[in-house]
Enzyme design. Structure first.
Site, PDB file in Angstrom:
ATOM      1  N   LEU A 278     -11.638   6.434  -0.743  1.00  0.00           N
ATOM      2  CA  LEU A 278     -11.104   6.610  -2.084  1.00  0.00           C
ATOM      3  C   LEU A 278      -9.667   6.111  -1.987  1.00  0.00           C
ATOM      4  CD1 LEU A 278     -12.095   7.894  -4.767  1.00  0.00           C
ATOM      5  CD2 LEU A 278     -11.089  10.046  -3.991  1.00  0.00           C
ATOM      6  N   ASP A 279      -9.276   5.146  -2.830  1.00  0.00           N
ATOM      7  CA  ASP A 279      -7.943   4.572  -2.642  1.00  0.00           C
ATOM      8  C   ASP A 279      -6.857   5.603  -2.910  1.00  0.00           C
ATOM      9  OD1 ASP A 279      -6.899   4.316  -5.431  1.00  0.00           O
ATOM     10  OD2 ASP A 279      -8.591   2.956  -5.670  1.00  0.00           O
ATOM     11  N   ALA A 280      -5.650   5.318  -2.437  1.00  0.00           N
ATOM     12  CA  ALA A 280      -4.564   6.298  -2.472  1.00  0.00           C
ATOM     13  C   ALA A 280      -4.236   6.754  -3.884  1.00  0.00           C
ATOM     14  CB  ALA A 280      -3.313   5.720  -1.795  1.00  0.00           C
TER      15      ALA A 280
ATOM     16  N   SER B 103      -6.279   7.169  -6.291  1.00  0.00           N
ATOM     17  CA  SER B 103      -7.379   7.934  -6.875  1.00  0.00           C
ATOM     18  C   SER B 103      -7.438   9.325  -6.258  1.00  0.00           C
ATOM     19  CB  SER B 103      -8.711   7.204  -6.661  1.00  0.00           C
ATOM     20  OG  SER B 103      -8.685   5.934  -7.271  1.00  0.00           O
TER      21      SER B 103
END
Length: 202
Positions: free
Chosen positions: A45-47, A49
């Site tokens: 999960l990207d930073a 998000s």
């Protein structure tokens, strides 16, 4: 040998989905939350998000979530997001998201998309730090989007493509595992049994 387990973590905004900071920018990483070296992240999960991040000590579980079995078109491994967007979605925009939009890396496969009110979100939300950008002249809306694939930053690109820029992205569920009322920055460990393996298609 340790038993197979899975951790559900409510990842805060700004935390990287890895244990080491490879960028040398002193970003917050998972190492500030977990010390168990047997854990691996099952689907990043990207930073920017927030929300559900699964970690597991079982390679089969990791593979089932990141590379869903072809049986049932991988639908058991659907990922559901709560997406705050700028603007109010039209029926045409919702239909485009549901049918699939053409991104640089190909057309997205059909998704489940619903326009929901803030009161109908499946959990009470926490205050994000920093807060989302707000423009008084532009309303915002919430969508619940379930996808069955994992293109890079897919949900953000999908909503932007139809003219609904993403303001906030929270992953609510993965492969049937949900955040429920887990507080931001908190985690729970699930000891996996045969029912869980069946749920994952293993």
């Amino acid at each position: 040998m340790s038993t197979s387990s899975l951790i559900i973590f409510n990842k805060p905004y700004g935390v990287q989905s890895q244990f080491r900071d490879d960028s040398n920018n002193n970003h917050t990483t998972l190492s500030q939350y977990f010390t168990d070296k047997s854990l691996r992240v099952a689907g990043r999960l990207d930073a920017a998000s927030e929300g559900l991040l699964i970690l597991t000590n079982d390679g089969r579980v990791n593979k089932a979530i990141t590379h869903p079995p072809k049986a049932n078109a991988g639908r058991k491994q659907g990922k559901t997001y709560l997406v705050q967007v700028e603007g109010v979605p039209t029926p045409e925009q919702l239909k485009a998201l549901q049918n699939g939009v053409v991104l640089k890396d190909g057309k997205t496969i059909p998704a489940e998309v619903k326009h929901i009110s803030a009161d109908d979100l499946p959990m009470p939300l926490w205050q994000r730090d920093p807060p989302i950008r707000e423009r008084k002249s532009v309303p915002d809306s919430w969508l619940m989007i379930t996808i069955y694939e994992g293109k890079n930053r897919q949900v953000r690109r999908m909503t932007a493509h139809v003219g609904l820029p993403c303001l906030r992205l929270i992953r609510w569920s993965v492969a049937g595992f949900k955040l429920n009322d887990l507080a931001v920055g908190e985690s729970i460990r699930i000891h996996l049994d045969s029912a869980h393996f069946q749920q994952l298609g293993i």
